[in-house]
Design a protein around this motif. Structure first.
Motif, PDB file in Angstrom:
ATOM      1  N   GLU A 134       7.360   3.110   5.673  1.00 25.41           N
ATOM      2  CA  GLU A 134       6.112   3.257   6.142  1.00 25.41           C
ATOM      3  C   GLU A 134       5.047   3.634   4.905  1.00 25.41           C
ATOM      4  O   GLU A 134       3.962   3.175   4.621  1.00 25.41           O
ATOM      5  N   ALA A 135       5.519   4.828   4.233  1.00 27.98           N
ATOM      6  CA  ALA A 135       4.574   5.232   3.396  1.00 27.98           C
ATOM      7  C   ALA A 135       4.663   4.293   2.007  1.00 27.98           C
ATOM      8  O   ALA A 135       3.585   4.095   1.205  1.00 27.98           O
ATOM      9  N   LEU A 136       5.743   3.544   1.748  1.00 27.01           N
ATOM     10  CA  LEU A 136       5.816   2.785   0.648  1.00 27.01           C
ATOM     11  C   LEU A 136       4.975   1.620   0.840  1.00 27.01           C
ATOM     12  O   LEU A 136       4.188   1.000   0.032  1.00 27.01           O
ATOM     13  N   ALA A 137       5.000   1.258   2.161  1.00 31.20           N
ATOM     14  CA  ALA A 137       4.018  -0.095   2.431  1.00 31.20           C
ATOM     15  C   ALA A 137       2.690   0.325   2.357  1.00 31.20           C
ATOM     16  O   ALA A 137       1.756  -0.615   1.809  1.00 31.20           O
ATOM     17  N   LEU A 138       2.331   1.561   2.802  1.00 30.74           N
ATOM     18  CA  LEU A 138       0.790   1.879   2.646  1.00 30.74           C
ATOM     19  C   LEU A 138       0.486   2.119   1.141  1.00 30.74           C
ATOM     20  O   LEU A 138      -0.569   1.623   0.759  1.00 30.74           O
ATOM     21  N   ALA A 139       1.451   2.619   0.360  1.00 32.24           N
ATOM     22  CA  ALA A 139       1.227   2.498  -1.082  1.00 32.24           C
ATOM     23  C   ALA A 139       0.803   1.262  -1.851  1.00 32.24           C
ATOM     24  O   ALA A 139       0.008   1.123  -2.657  1.00 32.24           O
ATOM     25  N   ALA A 184      -0.044  -1.583  -0.177  1.00 31.25           N
ATOM     26  CA  ALA A 184      -1.341  -2.201   0.274  1.00 31.25           C
ATOM     27  C   ALA A 184      -2.654  -1.546  -0.189  1.00 31.25           C
ATOM     28  O   ALA A 184      -3.526  -1.896  -0.347  1.00 31.25           O
ATOM     29  N   GLY A 185      -2.310  -0.135  -0.519  1.00 27.47           N
ATOM     30  CA  GLY A 185      -3.562   0.648  -1.222  1.00 27.47           C
ATOM     31  C   GLY A 185      -3.964   0.107  -2.603  1.00 27.47           C
ATOM     32  O   GLY A 185      -4.920   0.390  -3.038  1.00 27.47           O
ATOM     33  N   GLY A 186      -2.914  -0.696  -3.188  1.00 30.85           N
ATOM     34  CA  GLY A 186      -3.179  -1.333  -4.443  1.00 30.85           C
ATOM     35  C   GLY A 186      -3.926  -2.588  -4.052  1.00 30.85           C
ATOM     36  O   GLY A 186      -4.110  -3.174  -5.334  1.00 30.85           O
ATOM     37  N   ARG A 237       2.783   1.039  -8.085  1.00 25.52           N
ATOM     38  CA  ARG A 237       2.911   0.972  -6.768  1.00 25.52           C
ATOM     39  C   ARG A 237       4.144   0.049  -6.352  1.00 25.52           C
ATOM     40  O   ARG A 237       4.797   0.472  -5.341  1.00 25.52           O
ATOM     41  N   LEU A 280      11.285   6.490  -4.617  1.00 26.54           N
ATOM     42  CA  LEU A 280      11.659   6.782  -3.024  1.00 26.54           C
ATOM     43  C   LEU A 280      13.061   6.188  -2.869  1.00 26.54           C
ATOM     44  O   LEU A 280      13.832   7.078  -1.886  1.00 26.54           O
ATOM     45  N   GLY A 296       1.636   1.962   8.667  1.00 26.19           N
ATOM     46  CA  GLY A 296       2.669   1.465   7.573  1.00 26.19           C
ATOM     47  C   GLY A 296       2.948  -0.050   7.939  1.00 26.19           C
ATOM     48  O   GLY A 296       3.114  -0.983   7.301  1.00 26.19           O
ATOM     49  N   ALA A 342       0.201  -2.490   6.956  1.00 31.22           N
ATOM     50  CA  ALA A 342       0.544  -2.512   5.384  1.00 31.22           C
ATOM     51  C   ALA A 342       1.377  -3.655   5.293  1.00 31.22           C
ATOM     52  O   ALA A 342       1.107  -4.431   4.346  1.00 31.22           O
TER      53      ALA A 342
END
Lengths: 314, 314
Positions: free
Chosen positions: A197-202, A204-206, B187, B195, B273, B276
């Protein structure tokens, strides 16, 4: 199929993906088996498919008590206690197991209902993205790992019944104490969800640029972020204590890696992570031999064998 | 194949996996192309496979200058500056690009050698776990994303030459400013490695029991921890500044998730997440239209189009 002469009937409480697959697998293994489901939809579907199923939980449980069946609790965690209350009322002495993913919480609920004496928890590590009776298959558990709990005071006869059912379903049995099971699945099942979940957010944050450049490493690393959030919440929140410990350990690893990266180097993390992945790739299922449930120290010896990667095969 | 009439010859410096594949792809697209490699092993193998290759860098570069070839720097980052020094000596005015994964560092090295006027950086997002000439194939870049840098002062003619080579190789071209490229790949390419290493460590930290229970989510989440540590170090350390920013952002996300998990809930993380990941799955490659390199504001307009997920197709 290892349908031992003594293999008892199987009574499955809950006919969703796991319970429904278990009913099918037990029948396919030659067992007498029947099931219960609260909603009539799954029961009607099961009956239409030729299985023995009912919405009458007391009747189902009385039949289990009369035939000394192994009763399998296969409802979601929030529904476990209500089912156990009915078991305590109508079949308090049956051999009892479950297929819920968090073992300590189920064991505590079983103890609170006074049902511990003939309870041995279980957790088949199998599933699909689908749910419900229609998603089930008789071979869902084939070659999967099925944890059978070895908790203090476990009844060796019930333990063998539960392990026997798992083997009949084609699974490999790993013995583990309930708390150790929960700690292990926090690391290899629930923490992966948090990091995905955190990686998906990172990513999409780009923005669209980052997502346009994303290839295999991002795709694989975020795959399980596609799981329905409610399912992930249920898993993670149900095992919150163990997951918190695993997450804290990983946060410390990442903080150390962050400090080293600020100095321009990542070698400590990558060499250790690579070695860990190699260890995973090279793991072996070592058959457990020479331990007979009920013998002296069988509980501690089975736990030890499970900790060393051993599997129960007979 | 879009081998435009004006497609120039291609001179590839470095015949490893990427450079060797590029030489093959350029020939397959009907280009005149030749290559250089420092070690004779790759050159001998390339010649044996019927390609034009040499260990004589000055001679290769003089040929490029004489035929107005597009010169492609395809050596690992640590070797880039030495190659650029030789380019500056023997072919200071050729059209120049590169296929190295970190764009800001290459652009800075190019500027330091006074070669910026006809340089446009590139990054084909393609690769395999293998390396070296023998691992290359003419179709390595097919359907891959190939970033072509749109930095301040870029020569529009060279930009079109580089984009044309990428298209000839079967890739999709995404325009991006070098620093924005580096932030994006941090990213979606480098953070996933960090990770994955941390997750592999968490799993192995649970011992053989945890590894015995590991299934698909752990397998996929740690797959790239199987990459050789030296390769991961080179990627991550070469893009340390951008990776540090991405890692800090993710540490903050995980710290917040940790606090919420301590309160027994994970819903904020899982819903964000999941959204995303959905955005990633639903991304589209939108063809960029109406922008001509060299027109007013073409650089800013191409950057904008890339930021919005656009791809250059002609």
């Amino acid at each position: 199929m290892s349908t031992a002469v003594s293999a008892p009937p199987v009574c499955v409480l809950g006919l969703g993906l796991i319970g429904g697959s278990l009913l099918r697998a037990a029948i396919a293994a030659g067992r007498e088996a029947w099931g219960y489901n609260r909603s009539s939809g799954a029961v009607d579907a099961a009956v239409a498919d030729g299985f023995d199923a009912s919405t009458d939980l007391p009747a189902v449980l009385r039949r289990a008590a009369a035939s000394d069946a192994l009763v399998v609790v296969a409802v979601p965690m929030p529904a476990v206690d209500a089912v156990l209350a009915t078991v305590a009322e109508h079949a308090p002495n049956v051999a009892l197991t479950d297929v819920v993913s968090v073992k300590s919480a189920v064991a505590a609920a079983v103890a609170a209902r006074g049902l511990s004496a003939r309870f041995v928890g279980g957790h088949p590590m199998a599933g699909t993205a689908e749910s419900g009776w229609d998603a089930g298959t008789a071979d869902l558990f084939r070659d999967a790992v099925w944890v059978v709990a070895v908790d203090d005071g476990a009844d060796p006869g019930v333990w063998q019944q539960v392990a026997g059912l798992a083997l009949d379903c084609g699974s490999v049995v790993v013995p583990a104490e309930s708390g150790e099971h929960d700690a292990a699945v926090a690391r290899i099942s629930h923490l992966p969800h948090v990091l995905a979940e955190a990686l998906a957010l990172a990513g999409a944050g780009g923005g669209d640029l980052a997502l346009a450049l994303a290839a295999g490493s991002f795709r694989d690393g975020t795959r399980i972020a596609g799981t329905a959030p409610a399912l992930v919440d249920a898993m993670c929140e149900g095992n919150a204590t163990a997951l918190l410990a695993a997450l804290d350990e990983t946060l410390e690893v990442l903080r150390t890696a962050r400090e080293q990266l600020a100095d321009g180097r990542t070698g400590d993390l990558t060499s250790a992570g690579h070695a860990a992945r190699q260890r995973y790739e090279q793991r072996e299922r070592k058959p457990i031999t020479g331990i007979v449930p009920g013998d002296d120290d069988w509980i501690e010896r089975l736990r030890d064998a499970g900790r060393r990667g051993g599997v129960w095969t007979s």
